[in-house]
Design an enzyme around this catalytic site. Structure first.
Site, short mmCIF file in Angstrom:
data_model
loop_
_atom_site.label_atom_id
_atom_site.label_comp_id
_atom_site.label_asym_id
_atom_site.label_seq_id
_atom_site.Cartn_x
_atom_site.Cartn_y
_atom_site.Cartn_z
N GLY A 109 -81.75 8.98 -15.17
CA GLY A 109 -82.44 9.87 -14.26
C GLY A 109 -83.58 9.19 -13.52
CG HIS B 180 -81.60 14.24 -14.00
ND1 HIS B 180 -82.94 13.97 -13.95
CD2 HIS B 180 -81.20 13.96 -15.26
CE1 HIS B 180 -83.35 13.55 -15.14
NE2 HIS B 180 -82.30 13.52 -15.96
CG ASP B 181 -84.43 14.65 -10.55
OD1 ASP B 181 -84.60 15.49 -9.66
OD2 ASP B 181 -84.35 14.92 -11.76
#
Length: 261
Positions: free
Chosen positions: A141, A123-124
């Site tokens: 992440g 994520h991200d």
């Protein structure tokens, strides 16, 4: 979905948008809020969850899992997204997650990347253009990867780290700090710098003068006994005649995590 070729066993959400010439293989699942650009191919048994925007001319091989929820205990179902550019090749069993609300809300992949089997992008993350992730390469992440970066097989990058343009991460290296542009990184207990990625730079058209300046910058930062502030002062001198070293120094100055050194 005009001119698209969809296998009859594929499952496609009513609000998914498929461009011209899109191909979707057997038993693939295209979820709600997914947009797929022209001439992209989705292999058998792939899963793409939304909200996800995918550009044109991409190839997703079988069993890739794209746009899944972030693997983050803080995620509470808020709207978060994944964005993938054009001309990428995503191989078998690759996983790419959407962003988190606290992390900016979006994961972004650029153009013309090769993401090979079993790689994971969490994520991200932000991945630039023309990168190669060899088999089982993994980003935690919030990792930022520049352009023309190579991650060798089984390489892993700690959360919030940055990898600069043209860097080469060796097989099995565990990166737990920022990697400036142009460097080669190899594995001991943890990843350590091992010179610059000279061969990769030559292949991308860097001439001898540019490479020599980058080597001087590397020596200033990594091969002497200078403290970081002293090394940065020397880098600033070299940067006055080299845009590449200026980018090298700017990368260091922008960091929030410790520099891999």
């Amino acid at each position: 979905m005009t001119s698209s070729r969809i296998h009859p066993s594929a499952v496609i959400a009513a609000d998914a948008t498929l461009g011209a010439g899109v191909q979707v293989g057997a038993y693939a699942v295209i979820g709600a809020g997914v947009e797929i650009g022209d001439n992209t191919r989705i292999g058998a048994h792939c899963t793409i969850e939304g909200p996800t925007r995918i550009g044109r001319d991409n190839v997703f091989h079988g069993h890739a899992a794209i746009g899944g929820e972030p693997q983050d205990k803080k995620y509470r179902g808020e709207r978060v997204e994944l964005e993938i550019g054009d001309g990428n090749v995503i191989r078998e069993f690759v996983t790419i997650n959407r962003g988190t609300g606290d992390g900016g809300g979006i994961t972004r992949i650029g153009h013309r990347n090769w993401i090979l089997a079993y790689s994971h992008i969490a994520h991200d993350c932000r991945v630039g253009d023309d990168c190669v992730f060899s088999n089982n390469a993994t980003l935690a992440g919030h990792v930022t990867v520049g352009n023309n970066v190579i991650l060798s097989g089984f390489a892993g990058v700690h959360q919030f780290c940055r990898i600069g343009d043209h860097a080469f991460i060796g097989m099995g290296a565990f990166v737990n700090g920022d990697v400036p542009p142009f460097l080669m990184i190899a594995q001991e207990k943890y990843a350590r710098p091992r010179g610059i990625n000279a061969e990769g730079l030559k292949r991308r058209g860097f001439d001898g003068e540019r490479i020599a300046a980058i080597k001087r910058a590397y020596r200033a930062l990594y091969m002497g006994d200078a403290k970081l502030d002293e090394a940065k002062a020397e880098l600033a001198e070299i940067a006055s005649g080299s845009d590449d070293v200026r980018a090298f120094l700017d990368f260091i100055e922008a960091g929030e995590r410790p520099l891999l050194r």
